[in-house]
Motif scaffolding. Sequence first.
Motif, PDB file in Angstrom:
ATOM      1  N   HIS A 208      35.052  18.150  50.629  1.00 12.13           N
ATOM      2  CA  HIS A 208      36.372  18.806  50.531  1.00 12.13           C
ATOM      3  C   HIS A 208      36.163  20.320  50.585  1.00 12.13           C
ATOM      4  O   HIS A 208      35.653  20.925  49.634  1.00 12.13           O
ATOM      5  CB  HIS A 208      37.066  18.409  49.222  1.00 12.13           C
ATOM      6  CG  HIS A 208      38.435  18.981  49.048  1.00 12.13           C
ATOM      7  ND1 HIS A 208      39.577  18.214  48.970  1.00 12.13           N
ATOM      8  CD2 HIS A 208      38.869  20.259  48.938  1.00 12.13           C
ATOM      9  CE1 HIS A 208      40.634  18.993  48.817  1.00 12.13           C
ATOM     10  NE2 HIS A 208      40.230  20.250  48.787  1.00 12.13           N
TER      11      HIS A 208
ATOM     12  N   HIS B 210      37.748  24.145  52.806  1.00 14.61           N
ATOM     13  CA  HIS B 210      38.769  24.719  53.695  1.00 14.61           C
ATOM     14  C   HIS B 210      38.105  25.805  54.532  1.00 14.61           C
ATOM     15  O   HIS B 210      37.845  26.898  54.015  1.00 14.61           O
ATOM     16  CB  HIS B 210      39.887  25.364  52.869  1.00 14.61           C
ATOM     17  CG  HIS B 210      40.627  24.408  51.969  1.00 14.61           C
ATOM     18  ND1 HIS B 210      41.919  24.011  52.211  1.00 14.61           N
ATOM     19  CD2 HIS B 210      40.260  23.766  50.822  1.00 14.61           C
ATOM     20  CE1 HIS B 210      42.322  23.177  51.253  1.00 14.61           C
ATOM     21  NE2 HIS B 210      41.324  23.017  50.399  1.00 14.61           N
TER      22      HIS B 210
ATOM     23  N   HIS C   7      45.299  16.755  48.386  1.00 16.61           N
ATOM     24  CA  HIS C   7      45.002  17.148  47.008  1.00 16.61           C
ATOM     25  C   HIS C   7      45.786  16.275  46.031  1.00 16.61           C
ATOM     26  O   HIS C   7      46.902  15.854  46.339  1.00 16.61           O
ATOM     27  CB  HIS C   7      45.383  18.611  46.781  1.00 16.61           C
ATOM     28  CG  HIS C   7      44.627  19.578  47.644  1.00 16.61           C
ATOM     29  ND1 HIS C   7      45.011  19.888  48.919  1.00 16.61           N
ATOM     30  CD2 HIS C   7      43.500  20.297  47.405  1.00 16.61           C
ATOM     31  CE1 HIS C   7      44.154  20.767  49.438  1.00 16.61           C
ATOM     32  NE2 HIS C   7      43.228  21.032  48.545  1.00 16.61           N
TER      33      HIS C   7
ATOM     34  N   HIS D 126      40.097  16.577  43.906  1.00 18.22           N
ATOM     35  CA  HIS D 126      40.291  17.029  42.517  1.00 18.22           C
ATOM     36  C   HIS D 126      40.448  15.909  41.497  1.00 18.22           C
ATOM     37  O   HIS D 126      39.522  15.640  40.747  1.00 18.22           O
ATOM     38  CB  HIS D 126      41.432  18.053  42.412  1.00 18.22           C
ATOM     39  CG  HIS D 126      41.144  19.271  43.240  1.00 18.22           C
ATOM     40  ND1 HIS D 126      40.260  20.225  42.839  1.00 18.22           N
ATOM     41  CD2 HIS D 126      41.578  19.653  44.462  1.00 18.22           C
ATOM     42  CE1 HIS D 126      40.169  21.163  43.774  1.00 18.22           C
ATOM     43  NE2 HIS D 126      40.961  20.823  44.778  1.00 18.22           N
TER      44      HIS D 126
ATOM     45  N   ASP E  78      35.078  22.866  47.771  1.00 21.88           N
ATOM     46  CA  ASP E  78      36.454  23.390  47.812  1.00 21.88           C
ATOM     47  C   ASP E  78      36.502  24.906  48.000  1.00 21.88           C
ATOM     48  O   ASP E  78      37.376  25.574  47.431  1.00 21.88           O
ATOM     49  CB  ASP E  78      37.262  22.969  46.577  1.00 21.88           C
ATOM     50  CG  ASP E  78      38.757  23.256  46.748  1.00 21.88           C
ATOM     51  OD1 ASP E  78      39.243  23.196  47.895  1.00 21.88           O
ATOM     52  OD2 ASP E  78      39.426  23.551  45.735  1.00 21.88           O
TER      53      ASP E  78
HETATM   54 ZN    ZN Z   1      41.280  21.983  48.591  1.00 27.15          ZN
END
Ligand code: ZN
Length: 437
Positions: A75, A77, A236, A275, A326
């Motif tokens: 995970h 970005h 998420h 998460h 993340d």
């Molecule tokens: Zn994220």
Amino acid sequence: MSEYNHYRGAIYHCTESNGVLEPNYFVDGLMVVDNDSGSIIEVGDFNQISSKWPNAKSSTHFKDSLIMPGFIDTHVHYPQYKVIASYGASLIDWLNKYTFIEEQKFSDETYAAKVADLFLDELIKNGTTTAMTFCTSHKQSVDIFFTAAEKLKLRMVAGKVMMDRNAPEALCDSVDGSYFDSKELIEKWHNRGRMSYAVTPRFAPTSSSEQLVQAANLLEEYSDNNGNKGVLLQTHLNENIDEIGWVKELFPDSKNYFDVYDNFNLSGPNSVFGHCIYNTDEEYKRIADSGSKVALCPRSNLFLGSGLFELDKLEAFGIGTALASDVGGGDSFSMFQVMNEAYKICRLNNYNLDPVKAFYLTTLAAAKVLDMDNRIGNFERNKEADFIVIDLKATELIKNKLETSDDINDILFNLMTLGDDRLIKEVYILGQNIYQK
Ligand code: ZN
Ligand code: GUN
């Protein structure tokens, strides 16, 4: 028989049999890699197996090193490469103040291409060879990312963020636009070489019900069929208390946050939920029953002050779980440092995350979360030879600490506590060297 190469040195990888982890450590190991396919032929003790493979095209001997499978970040970005280290905000403020501002810049293709290259460079120098990444809501951000990853022959998962509300106008797409853009990207990229597509509704608050229906339609249309791997889904879930309250307001008929995704048919074995800090027992149970997967993001959760996940609960419910950086909520690309903070969060919950499990959660378990454990995650025969060479003398402190240790648990724990990109000496993709420090 095709040509093969030898890689000799200390080798570690983890296998799994009936749910039991089996650490494999060869103090003087040999890895034999097929040159044509870039896949593993055999890994074992040098003295036991080297005579079976006498005609290597090339032989490389790594001293004071540990050869391991490349890390898998489940995970992250890529457009948040420059959002990393943004000061003083919790999730929703952080999104509005920093993230949504930066992501708007990806309408500029030159900018997006530059960041995609920087991001992939950073992954590689940290020993991460596969990632599941969010792009932005711009269709081109995905094209650009996959093009860059394909050039490097990396195995990657990515998807266009779907978001049609509660964000700046410039980042919002539409119900139809997000569907057709995603569809076009799936047709172009999913299962092309080492690329896989993930349908990517950002999170429940930024998608209308109609958009979530379209996301589910994409999952259904491109589900696992004819032996081809179906598209994945990333989003998420239960990251932050205010976020959960907001979801309750926006979806008053849902029993809980996960129920929103579940009701829209977005749960299932191909879905990865980032998460999951505040899951209720009812949510854990539904996540488990639906076969959905979880990506835990310890550095992000501490950096943004989101909370402490409960790995013991995920395990008790039998949920497929892995670790993730993340970035840019997370403040490091290093999966060593992700394991470090995962260990500390577990300590705060009176649970010891042992090093074999920590490395499992960044390699084989992560491959399982992405349904790629038949290809990557460890050194079993025929898997793709994406591997890293860790320098056990990269820092004074690690060198001195490991001087007297030949116990693999001890070595791994020191690496995950004290390690970072300084330790990554070399990176190989499909048996080809792509990085030397
Ligand atoms: Zn994220
Ligand atoms: N929730 C919705 N979008 C995001 C994001 O970009 N980062 C994190 N950490 N949480 C999110």
